[in-house]
Scaffold this active site. Structure first.
Site, PDB file in Angstrom:
ATOM      1  CB  SER A 163      -0.869   0.056   1.256  1.00  0.00           C
ATOM      2  OG  SER A 163      -1.808  -0.966   1.245  1.00  0.00           O
ATOM      3  CG  HIS A 169      -2.456  -2.230  -3.474  1.00  0.00           C
ATOM      4  ND1 HIS A 169      -1.572  -3.268  -3.353  1.00  0.00           N
ATOM      5  CD2 HIS A 169      -2.764  -1.868  -2.216  1.00  0.00           C
ATOM      6  CE1 HIS A 169      -1.349  -3.522  -2.083  1.00  0.00           C
ATOM      7  NE2 HIS A 169      -2.073  -2.690  -1.359  1.00  0.00           N
ATOM      8  CG  HIS A 227      -4.380  -7.592   0.910  1.00  0.00           C
ATOM      9  ND1 HIS A 227      -4.637  -6.710  -0.111  1.00  0.00           N
ATOM     10  CD2 HIS A 227      -3.280  -7.148   1.539  1.00  0.00           C
ATOM     11  CE1 HIS A 227      -3.711  -5.755  -0.091  1.00  0.00           C
ATOM     12  NE2 HIS A 227      -2.869  -5.998   0.893  1.00  0.00           N
ATOM     13  CE1 TYR A 250      -8.122  -6.152   2.420  1.00  0.00           C
ATOM     14  CE2 TYR A 250      -6.209  -6.804   3.713  1.00  0.00           C
ATOM     15  CZ  TYR A 250      -6.818  -5.940   2.822  1.00  0.00           C
ATOM     16  OH  TYR A 250      -6.123  -4.862   2.330  1.00  0.00           O
ATOM     17  CD  GLU A 251      -7.868  -7.387  -2.069  1.00  0.00           C
ATOM     18  OE1 GLU A 251      -8.301  -6.998  -3.155  1.00  0.00           O
ATOM     19  OE2 GLU A 251      -6.658  -7.546  -1.820  1.00  0.00           O
ATOM     20  CB  ALA A 292       1.850  -0.376   4.688  1.00  0.00           C
ATOM     21  CG  MET A 306      -3.906  -6.472   7.553  1.00  0.00           C
ATOM     22  SD  MET A 306      -5.332  -5.458   7.133  1.00  0.00           S
ATOM     23  CE  MET A 306      -5.475  -4.439   8.604  1.00  0.00           C
ATOM     24  CB  SER A 307       0.175  -8.342   2.748  1.00  0.00           C
ATOM     25  OG  SER A 307       1.290  -7.543   3.089  1.00  0.00           O
ATOM     26  CG  ASN A 361       0.068   2.024  11.849  1.00  0.00           C
ATOM     27  OD1 ASN A 361       0.092   1.656  10.661  1.00  0.00           O
ATOM     28  ND2 ASN A 361      -0.256   1.214  12.841  1.00  0.00           N
ATOM     29  CG  HIS A 419      -6.445   1.758   3.569  1.00  0.00           C
ATOM     30  ND1 HIS A 419      -5.332   0.941   3.548  1.00  0.00           N
ATOM     31  CD2 HIS A 419      -6.762   2.004   2.271  1.00  0.00           C
ATOM     32  CE1 HIS A 419      -4.992   0.708   2.279  1.00  0.00           C
ATOM     33  NE2 HIS A 419      -5.844   1.338   1.501  1.00  0.00           N
TER      34      HIS A 419
HETATM   35  N1  HPA Z   1      -1.884  -3.422  11.347  1.00  0.00           N
HETATM   36  C1  HPA Z   1      -2.085  -4.198  10.266  1.00  0.00           C
HETATM   37  N2  HPA Z   1      -1.757  -3.836   9.045  1.00  0.00           N
HETATM   38  C2  HPA Z   1      -1.202  -2.633   8.891  1.00  0.00           C
HETATM   39  C3  HPA Z   1      -0.961  -1.769   9.972  1.00  0.00           C
HETATM   40  C4  HPA Z   1      -1.315  -2.191  11.276  1.00  0.00           C
HETATM   41  O1  HPA Z   1      -1.143  -1.486  12.281  1.00  0.00           O
HETATM   42  N3  HPA Z   1      -0.404  -0.651   9.461  1.00  0.00           N
HETATM   43  C5  HPA Z   1      -0.296  -0.836   8.124  1.00  0.00           C
HETATM   44  N4  HPA Z   1      -0.778  -2.035   7.764  1.00  0.00           N
END
Ligand code: HPA
Length: 268
Positions: free
Chosen positions: A29, A59, A81, A83-84, A111, A206-207, A230, A242
């Site tokens: 991302s 993306h 992903h 989750y999609e 990310a 998440m990937s 973050n 996001h």
């Molecule tokens: N958690 C999960 N996926 C992420 C995060 C997070 O804090 N930041 C960016 N992708």
């Protein structure tokens, strides 16, 4: 290798030339910028039958085949992903195509949220290992004994050393750490973050984990780098969303790009 992958690889060679690809890069991302710097041909995923929709904002679902720093690369501008679609093997076909194009290495970027105070937003982290906190596996349903993939040194030690050399040469401070895969798409709770931090994870996302498992299954060497967008849930007052991920990704992306370019130069 599926017949579909061979057919797609042939169609890609017709558009982008026959020279074998050496390395595949999967962009996370907000990390799409590097695809624009490849001299080559961009093929929309929608032209590649069976490729995932990869519809997450931030993306850019194109496959770019060309040269970066003198190395023939395939850059996947979007990933699918779990989750999609609820399918853990959503990236299997793209990685099979990468293999069929001649690559021996896959480098994933993502990310991620950080669990380490000394690794704040804007940092980058080279994955040394992962914890599959989701419990899912992209090889569930694979019928052959090849499914029993050893995962020790899944993040190729020699590539990690070379990535660190490239980081040092570019004066980029690149951390090392273990990445926990959480399925998403909701972010983690602070209690989940405390739990995975206690289990030894340094970052969460998440990937990447399914792609690394699939890469090893296909006999590709694997490596991955996170950009920290973050602090993980409950670790700071920073907003987690996001939008925030996409806004913060460019800070780490500039470092990531220097490292990847330096690494590719070292291969050319
Ligand atoms: N958690 C999960 N996926 C992420 C995060 C997070 O804090 N930041 C960016 N992708």
């Amino acid at each position: 290798m599926s017949k579909n992958a061979d057919t797609l690889a042939q169609a890609i060679r017709e558009k982008a030339g026959d020279a074998p690809v050496q390395i595949g890069l999967i962009l996370g991302s907000g990390l799409g910028h590097i695809a624009d710097q490849v001299e080559g041909v961009a093929i929309p995923y929608t032209d590649l039958q069976g490729f995932p929709h990869a519809g997450v904002s931030g993306h850019n679902p194109n496959l770019v085949i060309g040269t970066l720093e003198g190395v023939r690369v395939a850059v996947f501008g979007g990933r699918a992903h779990y989750y999609e679609s609820g399918r853990g093997d959503a990236m299997r076909l793209p990685l099979e195509v990468l293999k069929a194009l001649g690559a021996d290495t896959m480098i994933a970027t993502n990310a991620a949220g950080s669990m380490r105070a000394e690794m704040p937003t804007g940092s980058i982290m080279c994955l040394s290992d992962h914890i599959n906190f989701s419990g899912l596996n992209p090889l569930i349903g694979e019928p052959t004994d090849a499914r029993f993939v050893p995962m020790k040194d899944a993040y190729d030690p020699a590539i990690r050393i070379a990535l660190h050399k490239a980081a040092d040469a570019a004066a980029v401070d690149m951390h090392d750490g273990d990445y926990a895969w959480y399925s998403g798409p909701s972010f983690e709770t602070p209690a989940e973050i405390r739990a995975i931090a206690m289990l030894g994870a340094d970052a969460v996302g998440m990937s990447t984990v399914p792609e690394v498992i699939l890469a090893r299954f296909l006999g590709l060497k694997a490596a991955a780098i996170s950009t920290i967008t973050n602090m993980a849930a409950g670790m700071s007052d920073e907003a987690i969303s996001h939008e925030h991920t996409k806004a913060m990704a460019p800070i780490g992306a500039a470092k990531l790009e220097k490292v990847l370019r330096g690494y590719l130069r070292s291969l050319a």
